[in-house]
Design a protein around this motif. Structure first.
Motif, PDB file in Angstrom:
ATOM      1  N   UNK A  86       0.822  -1.286  -0.113  1.00 42.76           N
ATOM      2  CA  UNK A  86       0.014  -0.021  -0.147  1.00 42.76           C
ATOM      3  C   UNK A  86       0.827   1.274  -0.085  1.00 42.76           C
ATOM      4  N   UNK A  87       0.255   2.326  -0.337  1.00 41.77           N
ATOM      5  CA  UNK A  87       1.061   3.664  -0.315  1.00 41.77           C
ATOM      6  C   UNK A  87       1.388   4.196   1.030  1.00 41.77           C
ATOM      7  N   UNK A  88       2.500   4.928   1.145  1.00 38.06           N
ATOM      8  CA  UNK A  88       2.720   5.366   2.685  1.00 38.06           C
ATOM      9  C   UNK A  88       1.640   5.969   3.114  1.00 38.06           C
ATOM     10  N   UNK A  89       0.725   7.100   2.659  1.00 44.45           N
ATOM     11  CA  UNK A  89      -0.388   7.534   2.995  1.00 44.45           C
ATOM     12  C   UNK A  89      -1.423   6.652   3.718  1.00 44.45           C
ATOM     13  N   UNK A  90      -1.547   5.393   2.963  1.00 44.17           N
ATOM     14  CA  UNK A  90      -2.587   4.409   3.463  1.00 44.17           C
ATOM     15  C   UNK A  90      -1.733   3.593   4.568  1.00 44.17           C
ATOM     16  N   UNK A  91      -0.574   3.601   4.540  1.00 43.25           N
ATOM     17  CA  UNK A  91      -0.072   2.897   5.684  1.00 43.25           C
ATOM     18  C   UNK A  91      -0.138   3.754   6.936  1.00 43.25           C
ATOM     19  N   UNK A  92       0.015   5.006   6.478  1.00 45.79           N
ATOM     20  CA  UNK A  92       0.215   5.804   8.011  1.00 45.79           C
ATOM     21  C   UNK A  92      -1.133   5.988   8.493  1.00 45.79           C
ATOM     22  N   UNK A  93      -2.226   6.261   7.554  1.00 46.46           N
ATOM     23  CA  UNK A  93      -3.842   6.288   8.129  1.00 46.46           C
ATOM     24  C   UNK A  93      -4.078   4.929   8.752  1.00 46.46           C
ATOM     25  N   UNK A  94      -3.447   3.828   8.352  1.00 50.48           N
ATOM     26  CA  UNK A  94      -4.044   2.644   8.879  1.00 50.48           C
ATOM     27  C   UNK A  94      -3.549   2.458  10.424  1.00 50.48           C
ATOM     28  N   UNK A  95      -2.459   3.233  10.861  1.00 45.96           N
ATOM     29  CA  UNK A  95      -2.270   3.450  12.380  1.00 45.96           C
ATOM     30  C   UNK A  95      -3.176   4.185  13.262  1.00 45.96           C
ATOM     31  N   UNK A  96      -4.045   5.089  12.592  1.00 47.50           N
ATOM     32  CA  UNK A  96      -5.135   5.732  13.095  1.00 47.50           C
ATOM     33  C   UNK A  96      -5.955   4.803  14.065  1.00 47.50           C
ATOM     34  N   UNK A  97      -6.347   3.635  13.717  1.00 44.19           N
ATOM     35  CA  UNK A  97      -6.818   2.554  14.260  1.00 44.19           C
ATOM     36  C   UNK A  97      -6.228   2.236  15.665  1.00 44.19           C
ATOM     37  N   UNK A  98      -4.966   1.795  15.713  1.00 46.73           N
ATOM     38  CA  UNK A  98      -4.072   1.305  16.662  1.00 46.73           C
ATOM     39  C   UNK A  98      -3.727   2.542  17.776  1.00 46.73           C
ATOM     40  N   UNK A  99      -3.196   3.478  17.299  1.00 42.11           N
ATOM     41  CA  UNK A  99      -2.896   4.717  17.668  1.00 42.11           C
ATOM     42  C   UNK A  99      -4.256   5.699  18.503  1.00 42.11           C
ATOM     43  N   UNK A 100      -5.208   5.268  18.007  1.00 48.61           N
ATOM     44  CA  UNK A 100      -6.368   5.974  18.671  1.00 48.61           C
ATOM     45  C   UNK A 100      -6.896   5.096  19.849  1.00 48.61           C
ATOM     46  N   UNK A 101      -6.988   3.631  19.294  1.00 51.62           N
ATOM     47  CA  UNK A 101      -7.460   2.811  20.499  1.00 51.62           C
ATOM     48  C   UNK A 101      -6.632   3.066  21.762  1.00 51.62           C
ATOM     49  N   UNK A 102      -5.445   3.592  21.738  1.00 50.73           N
ATOM     50  CA  UNK A 102      -4.591   3.763  23.061  1.00 50.73           C
ATOM     51  C   UNK A 102      -5.286   4.636  24.064  1.00 50.73           C
ATOM     52  N   UNK A 103      -5.958   5.680  23.205  1.00 52.96           N
ATOM     53  CA  UNK A 103      -6.698   6.611  24.133  1.00 52.96           C
ATOM     54  C   UNK A 103      -7.645   6.204  24.996  1.00 52.96           C
ATOM     55  N   UNK A 104      -8.505   5.158  24.120  1.00 51.42           N
ATOM     56  CA  UNK A 104      -9.627   4.505  24.913  1.00 51.42           C
ATOM     57  C   UNK A 104      -9.142   3.482  26.036  1.00 51.42           C
ATOM     58  N   UNK A 105      -7.810   2.952  25.634  1.00 50.55           N
ATOM     59  CA  UNK A 105      -7.193   1.853  26.226  1.00 50.55           C
ATOM     60  C   UNK A 105      -6.966   1.979  27.692  1.00 50.55           C
ATOM     61  N   UNK A 106      -6.711   3.294  28.069  1.00 50.01           N
ATOM     62  CA  UNK A 106      -6.402   3.916  29.471  1.00 50.01           C
ATOM     63  C   UNK A 106      -7.476   3.602  30.251  1.00 50.01           C
ATOM     64  N   UNK A 107      -8.924   4.239  29.724  1.00 46.41           N
ATOM     65  CA  UNK A 107     -10.064   3.941  30.533  1.00 46.41           C
ATOM     66  C   UNK A 107     -10.248   2.540  30.841  1.00 46.41           C
ATOM     67  N   UNK A 108     -10.202   1.576  29.716  1.00 49.97           N
ATOM     68  CA  UNK A 108     -10.506   0.304  29.916  1.00 49.97           C
ATOM     69  C   UNK A 108      -9.748  -0.273  31.001  1.00 49.97           C
ATOM     70  N   UNK A 109      -8.306   0.250  30.998  1.00 48.77           N
ATOM     71  CA  UNK A 109      -7.253  -0.329  32.016  1.00 48.77           C
ATOM     72  C   UNK A 109      -7.755  -0.277  33.387  1.00 48.77           C
ATOM     73  N   UNK A 110      -8.507   1.070  33.796  1.00 52.32           N
ATOM     74  CA  UNK A 110      -8.950   1.451  35.127  1.00 52.32           C
ATOM     75  C   UNK A 110     -10.038   0.432  35.466  1.00 52.32           C
ATOM     76  N   UNK A 111     -10.649   0.064  34.324  1.00 48.35           N
ATOM     77  CA  UNK A 111     -11.912  -0.878  34.712  1.00 48.35           C
ATOM     78  C   UNK A 111     -11.509  -2.219  35.060  1.00 48.35           C
ATOM     79  N   UNK A 112     -10.369  -2.662  34.996  1.00 47.30           N
ATOM     80  CA  UNK A 112      -9.970  -4.014  35.247  1.00 47.30           C
ATOM     81  C   UNK A 112      -9.640  -4.301  36.671  1.00 47.30           C
TER      82      UNK A 112
END
Length: 181
Positions: A86-112
């Motif tokens: 895939x193009x570099x732009x496609x690959x960069x934006x694919x990271x949006x999913x994993x990088x963004x999930x880290x924000x919500x992950x911190x809240x999930x960590x507290x619920x454990x």
């Protein structure tokens, strides 16, 4: 990317495993199954994207802490739907999913706390992620994205990278708890 992925992003908030973590009602077997499934997504994602295996390493440590044998960990199924050329732009934006999930992950960590114990890091490294640096890591990623030159073909690649990766992730999470219901 946010607008293009909002529907699938919202569906993932209601995923049974992630919702059970959020509500603090997930049991150990189901939590382990969820982390196994997440491992099967992140390990090939980081490998095909030639990224540092941060999430893979966090999940590896969590799963071992939860009693998953290293041999069983090595044999876990892996997602195989990631485009490699895939193009570099496609690959960069694919990271949006994993990088963004880290924000919500911190809240999930507290619920454990109910499952793992208050203040215990073992078993929740993945959701804790970068800890206090999570926001800074997210902003650095957004800065990278903001430097992508504008244009219709670039926009198409950027939106496709994020939406395709969300779709792969959502599909991969199906059946996450088949053996632990």
């Amino acid at each position: 990317m946010r607008a293009a992925t909002s529907t699938i992003h919202e569906r993932l908030h209601h995923h049974p495993g992630l919702a059970a973590v959020q509500s603090g009602t997930i049991g150990k077997a189901a939590y382990t199954a969820l982390l196994c499934r997440l491992y099967g997504f992140h390990q090939p994602f980081e490998r095909t994207r030639k990224l540092s295996p941060e999430r893979t390493n966090w999940l590896n440590r969590d799963l071992i802490d939860l009693g998953v044998d290293p041999t069983a960990l090595a044999a876990l199924p892996r997602a195989a739907a990631f485009p490699v050329n895939a193009s570099p732009d496609y690959l960069l934006s694919a990271r949006y999913v994993v990088e963004g999930s880290a924000l919500g992950g911190r809240g999930l960590a507290r619920q454990l706390d109910g499952l793992l114990g208050s203040g215990v890091t073992a078993g929740r490294r993945f959701f804790t992620g970068h800890g206090a640096q999570t926001g800074a890591v997210w902003r650095a990623y957004l800065d990278q994205v903001s430097r992508v030159p504008p244009g219709p073909s670039t926009r198409t690649a950027v939106v496709a990278g994020a939406t395709d990766t969300f779709a792969i992730f959502e599909q991969w999470l199906e059946g996450w708890n088949d053996r632990h219901d």
